[in-house]
Design an enzyme around this catalytic site. Structure first.
Site, PDB file in Angstrom:
ATOM      1  N   TYR A  69     -66.759 -32.379  -8.957  1.00 37.67           N
ATOM      2  CA  TYR A  69     -68.191 -32.293  -9.020  1.00 37.67           C
ATOM      3  C   TYR A  69     -68.540 -30.702  -8.623  1.00 37.67           C
ATOM      4  O   TYR A  69     -69.464 -30.660  -7.428  1.00 37.67           O
ATOM      5  CB  TYR A  69     -68.904 -33.292  -8.459  1.00 37.67           C
ATOM      6  CG  TYR A  69     -70.364 -33.278  -8.927  1.00 37.67           C
ATOM      7  CD1 TYR A  69     -70.699 -33.789 -10.206  1.00 37.67           C
ATOM      8  CD2 TYR A  69     -71.395 -33.211  -8.138  1.00 37.67           C
ATOM      9  CE1 TYR A  69     -72.016 -33.961 -10.467  1.00 37.67           C
ATOM     10  CE2 TYR A  69     -72.782 -33.274  -8.487  1.00 37.67           C
ATOM     11  CZ  TYR A  69     -73.069 -33.645  -9.393  1.00 37.67           C
ATOM     12  OH  TYR A  69     -74.184 -33.782 -10.122  1.00 37.67           O
ATOM     13  N   HIS A  90     -77.516 -42.345 -17.528  1.00 38.63           N
ATOM     14  CA  HIS A  90     -77.155 -40.861 -17.173  1.00 38.63           C
ATOM     15  C   HIS A  90     -76.204 -41.331 -15.939  1.00 38.63           C
ATOM     16  O   HIS A  90     -75.159 -40.801 -15.788  1.00 38.63           O
ATOM     17  CB  HIS A  90     -78.207 -39.932 -16.836  1.00 38.63           C
ATOM     18  CG  HIS A  90     -77.642 -38.620 -16.099  1.00 38.63           C
ATOM     19  ND1 HIS A  90     -77.459 -37.306 -16.861  1.00 38.63           N
ATOM     20  CD2 HIS A  90     -77.371 -38.296 -14.880  1.00 38.63           C
ATOM     21  CE1 HIS A  90     -77.024 -36.586 -15.932  1.00 38.63           C
ATOM     22  NE2 HIS A  90     -76.980 -36.968 -14.899  1.00 38.63           N
ATOM     23  N   GLU A  91     -76.749 -41.751 -14.750  1.00 45.51           N
ATOM     24  CA  GLU A  91     -76.122 -42.296 -13.501  1.00 45.51           C
ATOM     25  C   GLU A  91     -74.760 -42.904 -13.859  1.00 45.51           C
ATOM     26  O   GLU A  91     -73.774 -42.677 -13.155  1.00 45.51           O
ATOM     27  CB  GLU A  91     -76.974 -42.624 -12.678  1.00 45.51           C
ATOM     28  CG  GLU A  91     -78.149 -41.637 -12.259  1.00 45.51           C
ATOM     29  CD  GLU A  91     -77.580 -40.399 -11.841  1.00 45.51           C
ATOM     30  OE1 GLU A  91     -76.287 -40.346 -11.089  1.00 45.51           O
ATOM     31  OE2 GLU A  91     -78.129 -39.295 -11.919  1.00 45.51           O
ATOM     32  N   HIS A 134     -71.831 -41.253 -14.952  1.00 47.21           N
ATOM     33  CA  HIS A 134     -70.978 -40.611 -13.948  1.00 47.21           C
ATOM     34  C   HIS A 134     -69.793 -41.611 -13.535  1.00 47.21           C
ATOM     35  O   HIS A 134     -68.844 -41.079 -13.215  1.00 47.21           O
ATOM     36  CB  HIS A 134     -71.847 -40.393 -12.703  1.00 47.21           C
ATOM     37  CG  HIS A 134     -72.610 -39.020 -12.813  1.00 47.21           C
ATOM     38  ND1 HIS A 134     -72.206 -37.835 -12.951  1.00 47.21           N
ATOM     39  CD2 HIS A 134     -73.746 -38.843 -12.822  1.00 47.21           C
ATOM     40  CE1 HIS A 134     -72.863 -36.863 -13.235  1.00 47.21           C
ATOM     41  NE2 HIS A 134     -74.163 -37.542 -12.941  1.00 47.21           N
ATOM     42  N   ASP A 178     -76.668 -25.331  -6.445  1.00 47.79           N
ATOM     43  CA  ASP A 178     -76.145 -26.414  -7.327  1.00 47.79           C
ATOM     44  C   ASP A 178     -74.697 -26.891  -7.267  1.00 47.79           C
ATOM     45  O   ASP A 178     -74.293 -26.774  -8.754  1.00 47.79           O
ATOM     46  CB  ASP A 178     -76.990 -26.448  -8.611  1.00 47.79           C
ATOM     47  CG  ASP A 178     -76.900 -27.514  -9.673  1.00 47.79           C
ATOM     48  OD1 ASP A 178     -76.853 -28.465  -8.984  1.00 47.79           O
ATOM     49  OD2 ASP A 178     -76.777 -27.064 -10.699  1.00 47.79           O
ATOM     50  N   HIS A 216     -75.785 -28.617 -12.608  1.00 45.26           N
ATOM     51  CA  HIS A 216     -76.904 -28.993 -13.613  1.00 45.26           C
ATOM     52  C   HIS A 216     -77.378 -27.792 -14.576  1.00 45.26           C
ATOM     53  O   HIS A 216     -78.264 -27.902 -15.291  1.00 45.26           O
ATOM     54  CB  HIS A 216     -78.125 -29.622 -12.585  1.00 45.26           C
ATOM     55  CG  HIS A 216     -77.823 -30.730 -12.035  1.00 45.26           C
ATOM     56  ND1 HIS A 216     -77.110 -30.717 -10.887  1.00 45.26           N
ATOM     57  CD2 HIS A 216     -78.095 -32.067 -12.517  1.00 45.26           C
ATOM     58  CE1 HIS A 216     -77.090 -32.124 -10.239  1.00 45.26           C
ATOM     59  NE2 HIS A 216     -77.586 -32.873 -11.365  1.00 45.26           N
ATOM     60  N   GLU A 248     -71.722 -33.443 -15.637  1.00 44.99           N
ATOM     61  CA  GLU A 248     -73.286 -33.297 -15.829  1.00 44.99           C
ATOM     62  C   GLU A 248     -73.615 -33.618 -17.315  1.00 44.99           C
ATOM     63  O   GLU A 248     -74.375 -34.460 -17.925  1.00 44.99           O
ATOM     64  CB  GLU A 248     -74.084 -32.297 -15.155  1.00 44.99           C
ATOM     65  CG  GLU A 248     -74.375 -32.616 -13.714  1.00 44.99           C
ATOM     66  CD  GLU A 248     -75.093 -33.852 -13.568  1.00 44.99           C
ATOM     67  OE1 GLU A 248     -76.004 -34.084 -14.118  1.00 44.99           O
ATOM     68  OE2 GLU A 248     -74.828 -34.461 -12.222  1.00 44.99           O
TER      69      GLU A 248
END
Length: 351
Positions: free
Chosen positions: A188, A173-174, A177, A270, A275, A197
């Site tokens: 973002y 996932h990271e 990005h 957020d 998210h 996301e």
């Protein structure tokens, strides 16, 4: 690599800020410390990004020397809130006594291989960018993040969350990005941030399913379930199958993700719901994957990501994904009827 006038080097965290805020309100000290440190890291990153010319020049220099083989480097932060404290593992080196470093190294390799062999992408920037991963960041740090250059993992507190480096979907996932940063470069916040996301959840779950040799029908479609500590065992951070059902407990509260535009979150928390509202597109990806398979759906989403732009909103993404479905159907990468499957899935979530 897609060229941009500038790169949006987001501080993209795995655990949303509202989750940590809920934990802090319940008196979880490690959550309070993690929030404070995340804010400090963002400030440090902002200062670091002042001279974007230098950052882009450094990246261009690496491209000049890349030979199609992204190298992995694992650093031990030694419980300090600093990156690259001690280099402990390099490409091809022997296994270590440190399980977190070994997991980070191996999972980065799994991610690299997926992008190379399934999506024909040479590392996250498509030009052989080395993968830098930091483990043991801080003390009881309850998060993992991509900061525009490298990955960093906390150890968790073994009560709420366990080690983030030991989770394949966290690593995938990271690092994804980074792929978004070097393609659509989605801003973002608000809908572009929710798409940012969403694409990381797509790649995270696709890579996990591929590594486990699971079909779309066999997968659990949960994000973050393998980092849940004893206090949260059985929960997850997100469900792509049923957004809004990942958790419901005294510590975290209730999962706020909507699965339909009727319940779209329009607040400011957020980063205006990055998210949260990602759940709507996550549901679409799940529905399409159940019809044509996760790997084929990922091919469509990857194609679309390369044709989106930094302030693309949900309506833009729908049009581009449908168009990508048409193109890949014509080129026989996906089955006939896929475009209709995509449209149907979007109608199901109110788009």
């Amino acid at each position: 690599m897609t060229c941009h006038k500038h790169l949006n080097h987001c501080h993209c965290t795995f655990v949303p800020s509202f989750v940590l805020n809920n934990l802090a309100k319940k008196g979880v000290n490690s959550a309070q410390v993690s929030i404070h440190q995340s804010n400090a890291t963002r400030r440090k990153r902002k200062n670091k990004d002042v001279d974007m010319t230098t950052i882009l020049a450094d990246h261009s220099a690496q491209q000049m020397t890349a030979k199609g083989n992204a190298l992995r480097q694992i650093y031990d932060c030694k419980q300090e809130y600093e990156q690259r404290v001690a280099l402990v593992q390099e490409e091809g080196g022997p296994s270590l006594d440190d399980a977190d470093a070994n997991y980070a190294y191996e999972y980065a390799g799994v991610v690299r291989s997926y992008f190379e062999n399934v999506l024909n992408r040479d590392s996250i920037d498509n030009s052989g960018l080395d993968l830098i991963l930091n483990v043991h960041y801080g003390t009881n740090y309850l998060n993992a993040f991509w900061d525009g250059d490298e990955m960093t993992f906390g150890d968790g507190d073994n009560r709420i969350f366990t080690s983030f480096a030991k989770s394949l979907d966290v690593v995938a996932h990271e690092l994804a990005h980074g792929v978004t940063q070097f393609t659509a470069n989605l801003i973002y916040e608000r809908q572009p941030g929710a798409l940012n996301e969403h694409f990381s959840d797509v790649f995270g779950t696709a890579i996990k399913q591929h590594a486990l040799r699971q079909t779309a029908h066999e997968a659990d479609w949960l994000i973050g379930n393998d980092i849940m500590g004893p206090s949260l065992f059985g929960e997850s951070l997100r469900s792509m199958k049923e957004p809004g059902t990942a958790y419901d407990n005294d510590l975290l509260g209730t999962d706020p993700q909507p699965s339909h535009m009727d319940h779209y979150y329009d607040g400011s928390s957020d980063n205006y719901g990055v998210h949260i509202n990602s759940g709507i597109f996550n549901k679409v990806f799940y529905l399409v994957s159940m019809e044509i398979g996760t790997d084929k759906a990922t091919q469509i989403w990857y194609h679309a990501l390369q044709n989106l732009w930094e302030d693309a909103d949900f309506t833009d993404a729908v049009a581009v994904l449908v168009r990508s479905g048409q193109i890949l159907t014509k080129n026989k990468y996906v089955p006939l009827g896929t475009t209709q499957t995509i449209r149907s899935a979007f109608r199901e979530v109110g788009l």
